[in-house]
Design a protein around this motif. Structure first.
Motif, mmCIF file in Angstrom:
data_model
loop_
_atom_site.group_PDB
_atom_site.id
_atom_site.type_symbol
_atom_site.label_atom_id
_atom_site.label_comp_id
_atom_site.label_asym_id
_atom_site.label_seq_id
_atom_site.Cartn_x
_atom_site.Cartn_y
_atom_site.Cartn_z
ATOM 1 N N GLU A 72 126.062 72.904 -7.418
ATOM 2 C CA GLU A 72 126.117 74.046 -8.173
ATOM 3 C C GLU A 72 126.957 73.816 -9.304
ATOM 4 O O GLU A 72 127.972 73.467 -9.200
ATOM 5 C CB GLU A 72 126.564 75.127 -7.384
ATOM 6 C CG GLU A 72 125.940 75.446 -6.006
ATOM 7 C CD GLU A 72 124.312 76.416 -6.371
ATOM 8 O OE1 GLU A 72 124.455 76.577 -7.513
ATOM 9 O OE2 GLU A 72 123.607 76.124 -5.500
ATOM 10 N N PRO A 78 118.392 77.130 -13.806
ATOM 11 C CA PRO A 78 117.429 76.465 -12.889
ATOM 12 C C PRO A 78 117.865 75.414 -12.056
ATOM 13 O O PRO A 78 119.239 74.997 -12.114
ATOM 14 C CB PRO A 78 116.400 75.924 -14.088
ATOM 15 C CG PRO A 78 117.301 75.694 -15.121
ATOM 16 C CD PRO A 78 118.270 76.865 -15.264
ATOM 17 N N THR A 79 116.969 74.960 -11.497
ATOM 18 C CA THR A 79 117.214 73.426 -10.699
ATOM 19 C C THR A 79 116.584 72.194 -11.242
ATOM 20 O O THR A 79 115.450 72.484 -11.558
ATOM 21 C CB THR A 79 116.742 73.793 -9.206
ATOM 22 O OG1 THR A 79 117.542 75.032 -8.709
ATOM 23 C CG2 THR A 79 117.140 72.730 -8.125
ATOM 24 N N ARG A 136 121.683 74.128 -11.203
ATOM 25 C CA ARG A 136 122.201 73.514 -9.813
ATOM 26 C C ARG A 136 121.367 71.782 -9.819
ATOM 27 O O ARG A 136 120.128 71.986 -10.521
ATOM 28 C CB ARG A 136 122.156 74.051 -8.557
ATOM 29 C CG ARG A 136 120.585 74.134 -8.234
ATOM 30 C CD ARG A 136 120.541 75.275 -7.235
ATOM 31 N NE ARG A 136 121.191 76.583 -7.549
ATOM 32 C CZ ARG A 136 120.501 77.570 -8.661
ATOM 33 N NH1 ARG A 136 119.478 77.283 -9.111
ATOM 34 N NH2 ARG A 136 121.207 78.333 -8.850
ATOM 35 N N ASP A 161 110.500 74.286 -1.796
ATOM 36 C CA ASP A 161 110.291 75.720 -1.656
ATOM 37 C C ASP A 161 111.242 76.593 -2.094
ATOM 38 O O ASP A 161 112.462 76.113 -2.119
ATOM 39 C CB ASP A 161 109.928 76.267 -0.169
ATOM 40 C CG ASP A 161 108.790 75.095 0.214
ATOM 41 O OD1 ASP A 161 107.872 74.574 -0.670
ATOM 42 O OD2 ASP A 161 108.442 74.930 1.428
ATOM 43 N N ALA A 162 111.081 77.846 -2.353
ATOM 44 C CA ALA A 162 112.050 78.856 -2.684
ATOM 45 C C ALA A 162 112.971 78.797 -1.439
ATOM 46 O O ALA A 162 114.416 79.179 -1.870
ATOM 47 C CB ALA A 162 111.490 80.291 -2.840
ATOM 48 N N SER A 163 112.742 78.635 -0.370
ATOM 49 C CA SER A 163 113.520 78.798 0.823
ATOM 50 C C SER A 163 114.496 77.336 1.048
ATOM 51 O O SER A 163 114.949 77.390 2.064
ATOM 52 C CB SER A 163 112.873 79.292 2.166
ATOM 53 O OG SER A 163 111.860 78.217 2.479
ATOM 54 N N GLY A 164 114.246 76.490 0.266
ATOM 55 C CA GLY A 164 114.871 75.044 0.506
ATOM 56 C C GLY A 164 116.365 75.118 0.129
ATOM 57 O O GLY A 164 116.847 76.189 -0.346
ATOM 58 N N ALA A 166 117.764 74.501 -2.510
ATOM 59 C CA ALA A 166 118.253 74.658 -4.012
ATOM 60 C C ALA A 166 117.240 75.634 -4.628
ATOM 61 O O ALA A 166 117.457 75.737 -5.794
ATOM 62 C CB ALA A 166 118.618 73.459 -4.624
ATOM 63 N N GLY A 167 116.317 76.010 -3.765
ATOM 64 C CA GLY A 167 115.187 76.767 -4.643
ATOM 65 C C GLY A 167 114.028 75.753 -5.283
ATOM 66 O O GLY A 167 114.042 74.632 -5.084
ATOM 67 N N VAL A 168 113.186 76.430 -5.846
ATOM 68 C CA VAL A 168 112.352 75.496 -6.456
ATOM 69 C C VAL A 168 112.688 74.784 -7.843
ATOM 70 O O VAL A 168 113.289 75.481 -8.676
ATOM 71 C CB VAL A 168 111.007 76.586 -6.940
ATOM 72 C CG1 VAL A 168 109.874 75.778 -7.565
ATOM 73 C CG2 VAL A 168 110.484 77.394 -5.666
ATOM 74 N N SER A 170 112.735 73.129 -11.469
ATOM 75 C CA SER A 170 111.918 73.345 -12.586
ATOM 76 C C SER A 170 111.574 72.058 -13.105
ATOM 77 O O SER A 170 110.575 71.901 -13.985
ATOM 78 C CB SER A 170 112.655 74.345 -13.691
ATOM 79 O OG SER A 170 113.861 73.919 -13.809
#
Length: 405
Positions: A72, A78-79, A136, A161-164, A166-168, A170
């Motif tokens: 983080e 974004p990721t 992140r 996935d969004a639930s992964g 770190a999220g989705v 980009s």
């Protein structure tokens, strides 16, 4: 070079050089202890150990021996995903290196040991620069790249996935070392970079008998031999000369001795294409070609096509970012043009089908060898210049810093 000015990250390559002893130590440890496939317990443990003193949340795979790390930044954003593969190949090493594989019949012949070591050291550099990260970094250490769809296993577990963890993401990036490029050079291109790969397996069914009386048998060997030529003719007569495609019959076997006509013959081929439409059409035509060729010889054919990796296609902007960053961080002379895709395949294609991004090649030919004649990736004699890992570490870190400015 991209239209926008590439940001500079002063001192980044110096920082990569400072951690080079760690990078080399991890790489050599992995090289001595290579593992195959989707379960890599020693490799997984080594990567986790290297990350253990860093403020990175790590997760391991449920269905495969993966490692996922999340760093983080100091501010929301974004990721960006950075990938390294970790598995080896079933080869007996003949490189002569003092840290050669200690496992019979297993070798890091594609440089995945360097990838894992470079990404782990890049994580260390990024931790020191958390204040520059708005978002992140998702570190993807994957098993099973060599034909076992390791990236797909990780995606199925929710990596993107969004639930992964770190999220989705980009953006997504990967580096792949090459033993036939000058050390420290970087090469990529927009659009198709590497081919889709499918495996064609054919069993020709005849009727066995004595080799002295072929008229009393139904010999599958001539039918199988004819298929080799028929597949090449089909390729040139069904696929446009302007559309890249390859069929290579790499295995042909039949019989047990010289005086027996066997009941069956077997061949295996690889099909390589650069577009989904050509891929589907060529697979269909290959199946028909084998069945009709067998029928022309009075035999029948069981044809199976096992889908491999899809086309690895780079996002135009992401590929330009890699070129710009390589010129900025490593120097303009390090960026070399890549005019054509290559027909090898890569399962980072699964990630790039879901997330904009790019894969680039990093030159790793040792300076005492000629890139044109050096043993290539997948050779049991291949060698990689460890000095190139400094450039790889700097590039991995620069890609994340650029994406999360």
């Amino acid at each position: 070079m991209p239209d926008h000015a590439a940001p500079e990250f002063p001192g980044l390559r110096d920082a990569a050089h400072a951690v080079q002893p760690r990078t080399v130590a991890l790489r050599r440890s992995l090289h001595r202890n290579p593992e195959l496939g989707l379960r890599l317990p020693l490799t997984q443990a080594a990567v986790l150990s290297e990350l253990s003193d860093l403020p990175i949340k790590t997760h391991t795979g449920r269905t495969c021996g993966s490692v996922v790390g999340v760093l983080e930044g100091d501010r929301p954003g974004p990721t960006v995903l950075l990938r390294a593969d970790m598995d080896a190949l079933p080869l007996t090493e003949a490189s002569g290196l003092p840290y050669a594989s200690t496992v019979d019949g297993v070798m890091h012949a594609c440089g995945h040991d360097t990838h894992a070591a470079m990404l782990a050291s890049a994580a260390r550099l990024l931790v020191d620069r958390r204040s520059d990260l708005a978002g992140r970094v998702l570190f993807m250490f994957q098993p099973g790249e060599e034909g076992l769809h390791g990236a797909r296993y990780m995606i199925d577990e929710g990596l993107l996935d969004a639930s992964g963890p770190a999220g989705v993401p980009s953006l997504a990036y990967a580096l792949h070392i090459s033993a036939t490029m000058p050390s420290g050079t970087v090469q990529t291109r927009p659009g198709p970079l590497m081919a889709a790969h499918d495996s064609l397996r054919v069993t020709v069914h005849g009727r066995g008998g004595h080799a002295s009386a072929p008229h009393d048998a139904l010999d599958p060997v001539p039918a199988a031999a004819a298929m080799v030529g028929a597949l090449q003719t089909m390729l040139t007569r069904r696929i446009s000369a302007h559309e890249p495609a390859v069929i290579t019959v790499a295995q042909l076997r039949a019989g047990t001795t010289g005086n027996v006509i066997p009941e069956t013959a077997f061949l295996e081929a690889t099909i390589r294409t650069l577009s989904d439409s050509t891929r589907a059409y060529l697979c269909e035509q290959a199946q028909l070609c084998c069945q009709y060729t067998a029928a022309a010889y009075g035999c029948s054919a069981s044809v199976r096509i096992d889908p491999g990796y899809p086309v690895t296609s780079n996002d135009t902007d992401a590929a330009a970012r890699i070129d710009g960053l390589a010129a900025s961080v490593l120097g303009p002379s390090r960026v070399t043009p890549m005019n054509s895709p290559i027909m090898g395949s890569e399962d980072f294609s699964y990630v790039l089908a879901r997330v904009p991004g790019a894969l680039a090649f990093l030159g790793g030919c040792p300076p005492h060898l000629d890139p044109d004649s050096a043993a290539p990736n997948h050779s049991n004699r291949v060698q990689f210049d460890e000095a190139a890992m400094v450039d790889g570490v700097a590039m991995y870190a620069a890609l994340a810093l650029d994406a999360l400015r």
